[in-house]
Design a protein around this motif. Structure first.
Motif, PDB file in Angstrom:
ATOM      1  N   LYS A 110      54.929  26.396  42.143  1.00 53.86           N
ATOM      2  CA  LYS A 110      54.166  26.703  40.709  1.00 53.86           C
ATOM      3  C   LYS A 110      52.933  27.538  40.651  1.00 53.86           C
ATOM      4  CE  LYS A 110      54.861  22.342  39.183  1.00 53.86           C
ATOM      5  NZ  LYS A 110      55.832  21.699  39.918  1.00 53.86           N
ATOM      6  N   ASP A 147      54.808  23.005  46.671  1.00 54.88           N
ATOM      7  CA  ASP A 147      54.795  23.498  45.096  1.00 54.88           C
ATOM      8  C   ASP A 147      54.788  25.151  45.084  1.00 54.88           C
ATOM      9  OD1 ASP A 147      54.956  23.425  42.542  1.00 54.88           O
ATOM     10  OD2 ASP A 147      53.546  21.930  42.141  1.00 54.88           O
ATOM     11  N   ASP A 172      56.734  28.010  34.984  1.00 56.92           N
ATOM     12  CA  ASP A 172      56.901  26.977  35.813  1.00 56.92           C
ATOM     13  C   ASP A 172      58.254  26.097  35.513  1.00 56.92           C
ATOM     14  OD1 ASP A 172      54.531  27.715  37.380  1.00 56.92           O
ATOM     15  OD2 ASP A 172      53.560  26.160  36.274  1.00 56.92           O
ATOM     16  N   ARG A 205      58.669  25.946  41.566  1.00 61.93           N
ATOM     17  CA  ARG A 205      58.866  24.329  41.387  1.00 61.93           C
ATOM     18  C   ARG A 205      58.590  23.568  42.701  1.00 61.93           C
ATOM     19  NH1 ARG A 205      63.888  21.775  40.472  1.00 61.93           N
ATOM     20  NH2 ARG A 205      62.911  20.265  42.015  1.00 61.93           N
ATOM     21  N   ASN A 206      58.558  22.506  42.873  1.00 67.74           N
ATOM     22  CA  ASN A 206      58.531  22.025  44.267  1.00 67.74           C
ATOM     23  C   ASN A 206      59.729  22.000  44.888  1.00 67.74           C
ATOM     24  OD1 ASN A 206      55.828  20.219  44.432  1.00 67.74           O
ATOM     25  ND2 ASN A 206      56.430  19.428  42.425  1.00 67.74           N
TER      26      ASN A 206
END
Length: 698
Positions: A415, A413, A459, A343-344
């Motif tokens: 992801k 990020d 994600d 994730r961010n």
């Protein structure tokens, strides 16, 4: 002494070569390390230990019932992740900041997290900074007492660390502080007691000396930091561990989940203080200052410096012009790692090094890898802010220049990187920065800063939207009341050591436009320094940067050296307007001096002039240094901003490149005595710092 620089990096293999590029070029040669007993970075663990969380709730300072913070500076044993020759962890003695209640001192110090007035905070934050280094009879690191430092000031030359204690003064870097709380280096103080030594500038403060400092909270959110700023030993006190984060939050950047900007919040917001160090095999911090130490030959013998044995027994200790460590340290831990989700993440990156410009990238490698293959693809990230707040818009980049003293606010990020390791990489090199990217590497492991191990699984959803970073930072809209020409020089001190200096590129004038003259004393008159001040000037000489209160000034920073310098102004944030080439006289050599009997008259050139040192003796030329003056300062065309420089945010640091004029604009809205300086700590400690006095009374 010319401005050409010779620098010999200390690496694991001998690499001979040079780079020479036009005006103010300098020679770079690489050589093998010269000192035994140092920790070998190749034998130290990489990406094994978890990085300490500087934003963990338990690491945030808590105010007392009156809303005050009580912080002490004291001694501690610190585990940096270093292992000794037998493979067992070894402790490192440090000085750190800590809460007065639990007297636990850490490197870095614990984090402040303050709400500004707009978000319900107090108008001011009160911090009591208690120097608790009582009973410390010697510094952790070698102190050059010939330098211009706290206990060499007039009236203080009988004070010593053994008798009076270690002087400290904390600077809130980026703070909008009244002058007496700014951390000016002559506001130092040693531990309390009958032999306490208090700096001379406290005599000018109504009410006199205090350890209770007040910080303005009527400011927007920003990533500030605090660190020691004592005169002549800033580099040593910070190296010993005296630094930490200070965050201000507002109604948009709350630091909480669900904030209006959708920014990642704890535990997905991280703060990383990146530094470099050398260690002894036994764990102690190592800082070079003696013959045989790294960099000694480069800055003493190779420069032709002569150190009198009665002042430097055994050849030291002596200040050296720069420091580059071979161990990378993040939040006090060598080459740590972070476990992350796909994730961010928001990351606040502080460059807390002495001299190192970093050029930061992120690359993915297989799980568990500690080296690069050379075929990695750069992973882009968003830069959303810098020193004192969020940017005018988010910038997507894969390479970011980070100058010493700067902070950059990024969102990365993870992801799509499940099961991989992402390494934060540095391609800035291991030498004074001249603008080349990548820079030459002298060490084997300083291209790696830390690693992120990405969890497997799907994600994770988050709210980050880079388009929400929009119009959050406005430029300094007021028109400039004055264009001020300041300059960066490299000269020699009285011993022939390299001495970085600040000064002017024009005749000096005060806030009202009146000329500022050299002092009418035998020391200055004997050096031929008479009339209006101009050129390179040491710290103790009269103030030449004297903006009028509430004025807006555009500063032209003329870099007459072979290196880039990270320039920092206290009190203000500024807008970076751009850069222009210096147009040289066509009869100058590579160092900016006239080659023939006379200049062509079509551009800039340098002439030498003496520098009056803090200990210069009138009529004794051996006690003066060598500096310069700029003749006919002439600008060429504009220089395009390199893509790696992200500058669309409120800045208090700017990279001034060699052979260029860097233009900034700021409004000076508090009166009194501040400073401006190069944030290469070894430079500011050896006179690349000057007083910045706002309004009358300079």
């Amino acid at each position: 002494m010319t401005t050409r620089r010779q620098f010999i990096g200390m690496g694991g293999a001998a690499l001979a070569g040079f780079v020479l590029s036009g005006k103010l070029g300098y020679l770079r040669v690489m050589a093998a390390p010269a000192r035994v007993g140092l920790s070998d970075p190749a034998l130290q663990p990489k990406f094994v230990n978890m990085v300490p969380d500087a934003l963990a709730p338990g690491f945030i300072y808590q105010a007392d019932k009156h809303g005050r913070y009580k912080v002490q500076i004291g001694q501690a044993m610190h585990m940096s992740g270093l292992v000794g020759p037998g493979g067992a962890p070894v402790p490192t003695p440090i000085w750190g900041y800590g809460d007065q209640k639990d007297k636990t001192f850490t490197w870095p110090g614990r984090t402040f997290q303050i709400n500004n007035v707009e978000s319900g905070g107090l108008p001011e934050t009160e911090v009591i900074w208690d120097n608790a280094l009582k009973g410390v009879a010697a510094h952790l690191l070698p102190v050059d007492t010939t330098a211009h430092w706290c206990y060499s000031l007039p009236g203080y030359d009988k004070d010593t660390i053994a008798k009076n204690g270690v002087p400290i003064i904390t600077h809130l870097h980026g703070g909008h502080s009244d002058y007496q709380f700014d951390g000016n280096p002559e506001f130092f103080y040693s531990p309390s007691g009958p032999k306490q030594s208090v700096g001379p500038q406290w005599d000018q403060v109504p009410g006199g000396f205090t350890t209770k400092f007040r910080y303005d909270n009527n400011v927007p959110a920003g990533n500030l930091w605090y660190h020691d700023h004592a005169l002549g030993i800033t580099r040593l006190n910070v190296y010993a561990g005296l630094a930490g984060f200070y965050f201000i939050r507002d109604k948009d950047d709350t630091g909480l989940a669900g904030n209006p900007l959708g920014l990642p919040a704890h535990p997905y917001e991280k703060a990383y203080a990146i530094q470099d160090r050398m260690f002894l095999e036994t764990g102690e911090l190592f800082y070079p200052a003696y013959p045989g130490d790294p960099y000694y030959d480069d800055f003493i013998n190779e420069e032709g410096a002569v150190l009198p044995p009665e002042l430097f027994p055994g050849g030291g200790p002596t200040a050296l012009a720069e420091f580059f460590g071979d161990h990378m340290v993040v939040n006090g831990l060598i080459w740590p790692k972070e476990d992350v989700e796909p994730r961010n993440y928001r990351m606040h990156l502080l460059n807390g090094t002495d001299s190192r410009f970093m050029v930061i990238q992120f690359v993915a490698v297989p799980a568990g890898a500690t080296t690069f293959t050379g075929n990695e693809t750069l992973i882009p990230f968003h830069v959303i802010g810098s020193d004192q707040g969020l940017a005018s818009e988010a910038t997507l980049t894969d390479t970011l220049l980070s100058e010493p003293g700067s902070r950059y606010d990024i969102v990365f990020d993870f992801k799509g990187l499940q099961g991989k390791r992402v390494i934060m990489k540095n391609i800035g090199g291991d030498e004074p920065f001249g603008g080349d990217i990548p820079g030459p590497a002298a060490f084997g492991d300083t291209d790696k800063i830390m690693a992120f191990d990405v969890a497997t699984g799907n994600d994770a959803a988050d709210e980050f939207d880079p388009t929400k970073i929009s119009n959050l930072y406005g430029s300094v809209t007021a028109a400039a009341d004055r264009i001020r020409k300041v300059a960066l020089f490299e000269g020699m001190d009285e011993f022939g050591r390299l001495q970085p200096l600040l000064g002017t590129a024009e005749p000096a004038a005060d806030h009202a436009g009146n000329p500022i003259n050299w002092p009418d004393t035998p020391a200055y008159a004997g050096a031929g320094l008479v009339g209006q001040m101009e050129g390179s000037i040491a710290w103790h000489s009269p103030t030449t940067e004297n903006p009028a209160l509430n004025s807006t000034e555009e500063w032209e920073i003329w870099n007459m050296t072979g290196d880039a310098h990270p320039v920092h102004l206290h009190l203000v944030h500024f807008e970076i307007l751009g850069r222009e080439e210096i147009k040289w006289d066509s009869n100058t050599d590579d160092d900016g001096f006239i080659q023939t009997d006379s200049p062509a008259g079509n551009g800039t050139y340098l002439v030498s002039q003496p520098t009056v040192q803090h200990n210069s003796v009138a009529g004794d030329p051996a006690t003066y240094g060598t500096g310069f003056k700029i003749v006919k300062p002439t600008k060429g065309g504009p220089v395009a901003k390199p893509a790696e420089y992200i500058e669309n945010a409120p800045k208090d640091m700017v990279t001034a490149l060699p052979g260029q004029v860097t233009r900034i604009k700021a409004t000076f809205d508090k009166p009194g005595r501040y400073v401006w300086h190069c944030h290469i700590l070894s430079h500011e400690d050896h006179e690349m710092m000057r007083v910045l006095h706002v309004g009358p009374g300079a």
